[in-house]
Structures are given as C-alpha cells and as structure tokens.
Motif scaffolding. Structure first.
Motif, PDB file in Angstrom:
ATOM      1  N   GLY A  68       0.823  -1.205   0.000  1.00 59.65           N
ATOM      2  CA  GLY A  68       0.000   0.000   0.000  1.00 59.65           C
ATOM      3  C   GLY A  68       0.855   1.252   0.000  1.00 59.65           C
ATOM      4  N   GLN A  69       0.183   2.393   0.071  1.00 59.08           N
ATOM      5  CA  GLN A  69       0.925   3.651   0.071  1.00 59.08           C
ATOM      6  C   GLN A  69       0.501   4.530   1.241  1.00 59.08           C
ATOM      7  OE1 GLN A  69       0.731   4.734  -4.327  1.00 59.08           O
ATOM      8  NE2 GLN A  69       2.888   4.467  -3.801  1.00 59.08           N
ATOM      9  N   VAL A  70       1.332   5.559   1.491  1.00 59.16           N
ATOM     10  CA  VAL A  70       1.139   6.377   2.684  1.00 59.16           C
ATOM     11  C   VAL A  70       1.174   7.854   2.328  1.00 59.16           C
ATOM     12  CG1 VAL A  70       2.101   6.942   4.962  1.00 59.16           C
ATOM     13  CG2 VAL A  70       2.295   4.604   4.093  1.00 59.16           C
ATOM     14  N   VAL A  71       0.226   8.619   2.870  1.00 57.85           N
ATOM     15  CA  VAL A  71       0.310  10.080   2.826  1.00 57.85           C
ATOM     16  C   VAL A  71       0.162  10.588   4.260  1.00 57.85           C
ATOM     17  CG1 VAL A  71      -0.625  10.426   0.509  1.00 57.85           C
ATOM     18  CG2 VAL A  71      -2.186  10.257   2.455  1.00 57.85           C
ATOM     19  N   GLY A  72       0.559  11.838   4.480  1.00 61.09           N
ATOM     20  CA  GLY A  72       0.354  12.341   5.837  1.00 61.09           C
ATOM     21  C   GLY A  72       1.305  13.442   6.236  1.00 61.09           C
ATOM     22  N   PHE A  73       1.291  13.735   7.520  1.00 59.95           N
ATOM     23  CA  PHE A  73       2.211  14.738   8.069  1.00 59.95           C
ATOM     24  C   PHE A  73       2.792  14.207   9.370  1.00 59.95           C
ATOM     25  CE2 PHE A  73      -2.228  15.903   9.085  1.00 59.95           C
ATOM     26  CZ  PHE A  73      -2.200  15.870  10.487  1.00 59.95           C
ATOM     27  N   SER A  74       3.947  14.774   9.760  1.00 58.98           N
ATOM     28  CA  SER A  74       4.630  14.246  10.932  1.00 58.98           C
ATOM     29  C   SER A  74       4.700  15.251  12.074  1.00 58.98           C
ATOM     30  CB  SER A  74       6.022  13.770  10.563  1.00 58.98           C
ATOM     31  OG  SER A  74       6.721  14.819   9.951  1.00 58.98           O
ATOM     32  N   GLU A  75       4.154  16.410  11.910  1.00 62.36           N
ATOM     33  CA  GLU A  75       3.950  17.334  13.024  1.00 62.36           C
ATOM     34  C   GLU A  75       2.881  18.344  12.637  1.00 62.36           C
ATOM     35  OE1 GLU A  75       7.354  19.845  13.842  1.00 62.36           O
ATOM     36  OE2 GLU A  75       8.314  19.058  12.048  1.00 62.36           O
ATOM     37  N   ALA A  76       2.146  18.791  13.638  1.00 61.40           N
ATOM     38  CA  ALA A  76       0.996  19.644  13.364  1.00 61.40           C
ATOM     39  C   ALA A  76       1.385  20.955  12.674  1.00 61.40           C
ATOM     40  CB  ALA A  76       0.247  19.942  14.656  1.00 61.40           C
ATOM     41  N   ALA A  77       2.587  21.444  12.987  1.00 60.26           N
ATOM     42  CA  ALA A  77       2.992  22.746  12.464  1.00 60.26           C
ATOM     43  C   ALA A  77       3.012  22.788  10.935  1.00 60.26           C
ATOM     44  CB  ALA A  77       4.364  23.121  13.011  1.00 60.26           C
ATOM     45  N   SER A  78       3.245  21.623  10.314  1.00 67.34           N
ATOM     46  CA  SER A  78       3.366  21.624   8.863  1.00 67.34           C
ATOM     47  C   SER A  78       2.049  21.286   8.179  1.00 67.34           C
ATOM     48  CB  SER A  78       4.434  20.604   8.448  1.00 67.34           C
ATOM     49  OG  SER A  78       3.979  19.307   8.778  1.00 67.34           O
ATOM     50  N   SER A  79       0.971  21.245   8.935  1.00 61.28           N
ATOM     51  CA  SER A  79      -0.303  20.819   8.357  1.00 61.28           C
ATOM     52  C   SER A  79      -1.360  21.899   8.494  1.00 61.28           C
ATOM     53  CB  SER A  79      -0.788  19.556   9.074  1.00 61.28           C
ATOM     54  OG  SER A  79      -1.226  19.915  10.368  1.00 61.28           O
ATOM     55  N   SER A  80      -2.521  21.598   7.961  1.00 63.51           N
ATOM     56  CA  SER A  80      -3.610  22.562   8.036  1.00 63.51           C
ATOM     57  C   SER A  80      -4.059  22.794   9.473  1.00 63.51           C
ATOM     58  CB  SER A  80      -4.798  22.056   7.215  1.00 63.51           C
ATOM     59  OG  SER A  80      -5.253  20.838   7.754  1.00 63.51           O
ATOM     60  N   VAL A  81      -3.633  21.894  10.351  1.00 62.97           N
ATOM     61  CA  VAL A  81      -3.989  22.034  11.757  1.00 62.97           C
ATOM     62  C   VAL A  81      -3.463  23.347  12.319  1.00 62.97           C
ATOM     63  CG1 VAL A  81      -3.785  20.953  14.009  1.00 62.97           C
ATOM     64  CG2 VAL A  81      -3.861  19.546  11.972  1.00 62.97           C
ATOM     65  N   SER A  82      -2.297  23.761  11.795  1.00 68.24           N
ATOM     66  CA  SER A  82      -1.727  25.014  12.283  1.00 68.24           C
ATOM     67  C   SER A  82      -2.624  26.185  11.907  1.00 68.24           C
ATOM     68  CB  SER A  82      -0.318  25.213  11.728  1.00 68.24           C
ATOM     69  OG  SER A  82      -0.384  25.248  10.322  1.00 68.24           O
ATOM     70  N   LYS A  83      -3.524  25.975  10.961  1.00 67.05           N
ATOM     71  CA  LYS A  83      -4.475  27.030  10.613  1.00 67.05           C
ATOM     72  C   LYS A  83      -5.741  26.919  11.467  1.00 67.05           C
ATOM     73  CE  LYS A  83      -2.949  26.996   5.786  1.00 67.05           C
ATOM     74  NZ  LYS A  83      -2.898  25.658   5.152  1.00 67.05           N
ATOM     75  N   GLY A  84      -5.740  25.996  12.409  1.00 66.17           N
ATOM     76  CA  GLY A  84      -6.829  25.920  13.364  1.00 66.17           C
ATOM     77  C   GLY A  84      -7.982  25.024  12.934  1.00 66.17           C
ATOM     78  N   GLU A  85      -7.764  24.158  11.952  1.00 63.82           N
ATOM     79  CA  GLU A  85      -8.844  23.264  11.543  1.00 63.82           C
ATOM     80  C   GLU A  85      -9.132  22.234  12.642  1.00 63.82           C
ATOM     81  OE1 GLU A  85      -8.190  20.229   8.459  1.00 63.82           O
ATOM     82  OE2 GLU A  85      -9.904  21.046   7.392  1.00 63.82           O
ATOM     83  N   SER A  86     -10.389  21.921  12.834  1.00 65.08           N
ATOM     84  CA  SER A  86     -10.755  20.961  13.883  1.00 65.08           C
ATOM     85  C   SER A  86     -10.410  19.539  13.449  1.00 65.08           C
ATOM     86  CB  SER A  86     -12.241  21.055  14.178  1.00 65.08           C
ATOM     87  OG  SER A  86     -12.979  20.542  13.080  1.00 65.08           O
ATOM     88  N   VAL A  87     -10.245  18.675  14.445  1.00 64.79           N
ATOM     89  CA  VAL A  87      -9.983  17.257  14.171  1.00 64.79           C
ATOM     90  C   VAL A  87     -11.111  16.666  13.321  1.00 64.79           C
ATOM     91  CG1 VAL A  87      -9.880  14.977  15.266  1.00 64.79           C
ATOM     92  CG2 VAL A  87      -8.522  16.856  16.193  1.00 64.79           C
ATOM     93  N   ALA A  88     -12.344  17.051  13.648  1.00 64.83           N
ATOM     94  CA  ALA A  88     -13.499  16.515  12.911  1.00 64.83           C
ATOM     95  C   ALA A  88     -13.416  16.878  11.429  1.00 64.83           C
ATOM     96  CB  ALA A  88     -14.796  17.044  13.519  1.00 64.83           C
TER      97      ALA A  88
END
Ligand SMILES: [Zn+2]
Lengths: 304, 140
Positions: A68-88
């Motif tokens: 299979g294959q993998v996508v993702g991020f390894s810390e919140a700072a580099s993701s949309s989470v840093s823009k305040g998006e909710s987990v949901a």
C-alpha cells in the motif's frame, strides 16, 4: 468482524478478536511473500500531530510492506492544523482520499473524536498520556510468540510504573488472561497507581523496590526508563539508580527462558552488554510491532 | 396565602430541597419556554420544613433525566385530567450529555468545541462519571 472498525483503546477488541489479529501476524511472519500485494491501491493516512518517529516508521513500514501507500504529516505545524482546523473537519476531508488512518495526537481523546466523524477505520497511535493500543498489541504478540501462550506467567514490570502508559495498558491487557502474576518493581515514588491495583485480584501481584529479590521468579521482565527528574530527592535517586539498570551480573539468577522486554527507546536502564543475551528480545519486539500493525491494517481494511 | 392554580395536564416536581427550585428551573430550560410554568419557593412541608415546587402545564415530554443528577429524591408527578396519573422514580442516568465539562486540561474537549460531550456513570455511590474522550472522572 474487524472490517471497518476503529482501534482507539485495547478494550475495543475482544480476546477472540485479538487472537485473530495475532494469528494473522504470525502467518505474515511465516509467509511474508504472500502479503506483498494485499494492500495494493490502498492508502494509509499517517496523521502525526506530534512527532513520534518510531511509531510512525512502524506504521508506514507496515503499509509499504503490504504494497500500500502512505500520505500524511509528521507534526501539526506543517499541516492545516496550524491554521486551526478541527480534528473533525480534518478527518472528514482526509477520509475523501484515504482508506485507513493512523493518528497520534497530544490531546487525550482526539482519535476517538476522529472516529466519531468518519466510517474510515482510525487507529490510535497514542493520545497524550492516555492510550497507545498498538504498543499493547506489540507486547502481547511478543509474549504470545516467544512464550507460546498469553496465560500462566509471572511478569515483572520494572522502573517508572507511575507514569508509564505502556505499563498501565499492558497490566490491564494481561489481566484478561488466565493465571497471570504481576511483580511491580519500582522506587516508592514511582509505584503503580492504586486504581490499577484495585482492578487486580488480591493475590495476583507483589510490590517491591528490589529487582534482585525477585528476578529469579520471573518469566517475563518488562523494563522501562526511570528518569532522574521523577525522584523527589537526590538521595533516593543515588541510592536506587543502579538497582534498576539491568546488567549481565543481575541476570545471573534469572530463569533460562526469561524474556526481557522494553518498549524502547532505551537510555541506560539496560546495559548494552545484555543485548547479546538470547533472553533480550526488545529489538525483536520492535519487529513484532510492525507485523502486528500489518495484521491490524489488513483486518480493519478487510483485505486478508 | 398565595394561591396557585392546579393544572389540568402537565408535570409537578415536588419535594425540591429548599432553595434548589431555581437551579432545576434553569437546568430544565423553563426560564425560556412559552407555556405556563410556575416556580413556587418556600412552600411549607411536613416532611421537609420548607420545600420548593415546580408546576409545568401542558408539557409532559420534557427530558427529566437531569433531575436524577441534581436530586434523586425529588418526586415527579405526571398530571392528566387534574389527577396524578403517574409518579416517576428518578435514578442516576447511565449516560449524561451537556452538563459536565471535562476538568482534564490535556483532554481534546479543552481544545476543541465539542457539542454534548458524553459522561458515563462509573460509580453510583460516589456519583462519579467519566469523560468519554479521556476517561477522567468527575463527580457531582
Ligand atoms: Zn476529558
């Protein structure tokens, strides 16, 4: 049926379901070639809101080894989470692209929140100090393979038993099996919490400060780190620090078929000389961790 | 003597501990409704000395679960045709939503706005509930 399910905490699965996963993991170990293509075309979302290289590598290796294959991020700072998006919202979006997700989050309960917002299987890869169920599966598979059975053992847990999440989960998981005796070995300041003991039968555990006193009785020795800053005073630290460092000398009286486990990373609680002892199984344990994650991914995707 | 009409159809919550009537009134959201409700405070009672009382007209579909948490000794009477048709026995609910906030600062509920966090009863005697997200216990 495990297809489509989430793994948020070890209690989510019955003993029979755990058995199914372990049996599959053992088959993968024996016949790894048969599984190379099982997840072709499947995508694992690897959502690490805080870094945990070891756990992330284990999951990602597991998915790649299944084709299979993998996508993702390894810390919140580099993701949309840093823009305040909710987990949901994050999980609803990611479910549009992926087939399964693994989530590590500093806040307790975040993976449960994610699982409530999607039908895509979610695997909790650690939420704060709360749960780390795949570590527990790893420990159980290690015992099952190396000791042939999950019942009838005396298991010593040594080190920081107060704050050790892996220890708490392992005790909770092992007490579901027959005839398990626990020996809790720790300095007074770092004893296992009462609420864990309250759940155990009265005569099924023993507490001590001394590893030497009990090492000859153990079938399994589970070592964890004792950090200096956990002690209330320097004196106790100096008095006890060496007693929790496992050396060849200390192992002299232990059983021939003892297994020595450790969730890793190790600092100095096991001397490097012990690595050559056949009873030292902590690096095998890391390997079993990847196989059990392979089995888990296959089960949750329903692509055995 | 203050006179309060009897009601034809509705609910009477009786034997409310003196001073707790307003709390229950608000907890049930009765300060916001458009049907007839009455909060009567400091009613003399043989058993309690003084008690509070709530009368709700025309509504018997309220969620009364919350009352078990506030005071399981309340009496709840369902009234139809000016008569008590049913007395409801209150108990601590197995699950409650939207009443507690989790006290654990490491809990996801402290970071994100989650509606109706569920708390699950773990100990009846201690009236202890645990947060569905982080398992931290809260008691009443
Ligand atoms: Zn919580």
């Amino acid at each position: 049926m495990l297809k489509g399910r989430h793994l948020i905490e070890p209690r989510d699965f019955s003993l029979e379901e755990l058995d199914e996963i372990f049996a599959l993991a053992e088959d993968i170990i024996k016949n790894e070639k048969d599984y190379l293509d099982k997840c072709r075309g499947k995508l694992l979302a690897s959502l690490f809101y805080e870094p945990s290289t070891r756990t992330r590598f284990s999951f990602e290796s597991a998915m790649y080894r299944l084709g299979g294959q993998v996508v993702g991020f390894s810390e919140a700072a580099s993701s949309s989470v840093s823009k305040g998006e909710s987990v949901a919202d994050t999980i609803k979006t990611i479910a549009c692209y992926s087939d399964i997700a693994v989530m590590r989050h500093p806040k307790e309960g975040a993976p449960l929140l994610a699982s409530q917002n999607t039908d895509m299987p979610i695997i909790n890869a650690g939420d704060g100090g709360h749960q780390h169920p795949t570590q527990t599966l790893t420990d159980l598979l290690t015992i099952r393979i190396l000791k042939k059975d999950l019942s009838n053992h005396t298991i010593g847990l040594c080190g920081d038993l107060k704050f050790g999440r892996t220890v708490h989960s392992l005790v909770k998981a092992m007490k579901r099996y027959l005839n398990i005796n626990f020996v809790f070995i720790s300095p007074e300041e770092l004893q296992i919490p009462d609420y864990i003991k309250d759940d155990l039968q009265e005569n099924s555990y023993y507490e001590t400060e001394s590893l030497d006193e009990v090492i000859d009785k153990l079938d399994i020795l589970y070592m964890t780190r004792v950090q200096k800053e956990r002690f209330f005073n320097e004196e106790d630290y100096v008095r006890l620090k060496d007693s929790y460092i496992l050396t060849n000398e200390k192992l002299k009286n232990s059983k021939e078929d003892l297994i020595i486990m450790h969730p890793l990373p190790r600092v100095n609680e096991i001397a490097v000389e012990v690595d050559r002892d056949k009873r030292a199984v902590y690096f095998d344990q890391a390997k079993f961790g990847m196989y059990v994650r392979m089995a888990l991914i296959l089960k949750l995707l329903g692509v055995e | 003597m203050l006179n309060i009409d009897s009601i034809k159809k509705g609910i009477v919550i009786d034997h409310i501990k003196e001073g707790y009537g307003y709390k229950i009134f608000k907890e049930l959201g009765l300060h916001k409704v458009d049907y007839r409700v009455a909060l009567i405070r400091n009613v003399s009672s043989r058993k309690q000395g003084k008690k509070d009382l709530i009368k709700i007209e025309n509504r018997i579909d309220l969620d009364l679960n919350v009352l078990g948490i506030i005071d399981p000794d309340l009496t709840v009477n369902i009234i139809e045709d000016e008569e008590i048709k049913e007395k409801i026995k209150l108990s601590l609910p197995e699950k409650i939503k939207g009443i507690f906030n989790c006290k654990n600062p490491r809990c996801i509920t402290s970071e994100e706005n989650i509606e109706n966090v569920e708390f699950i009863l773990v100990d009846k005697d201690k009236k202890e509930y645990r947060c569905e997200y982080c398992d931290t216990k809260t008691s009443l």
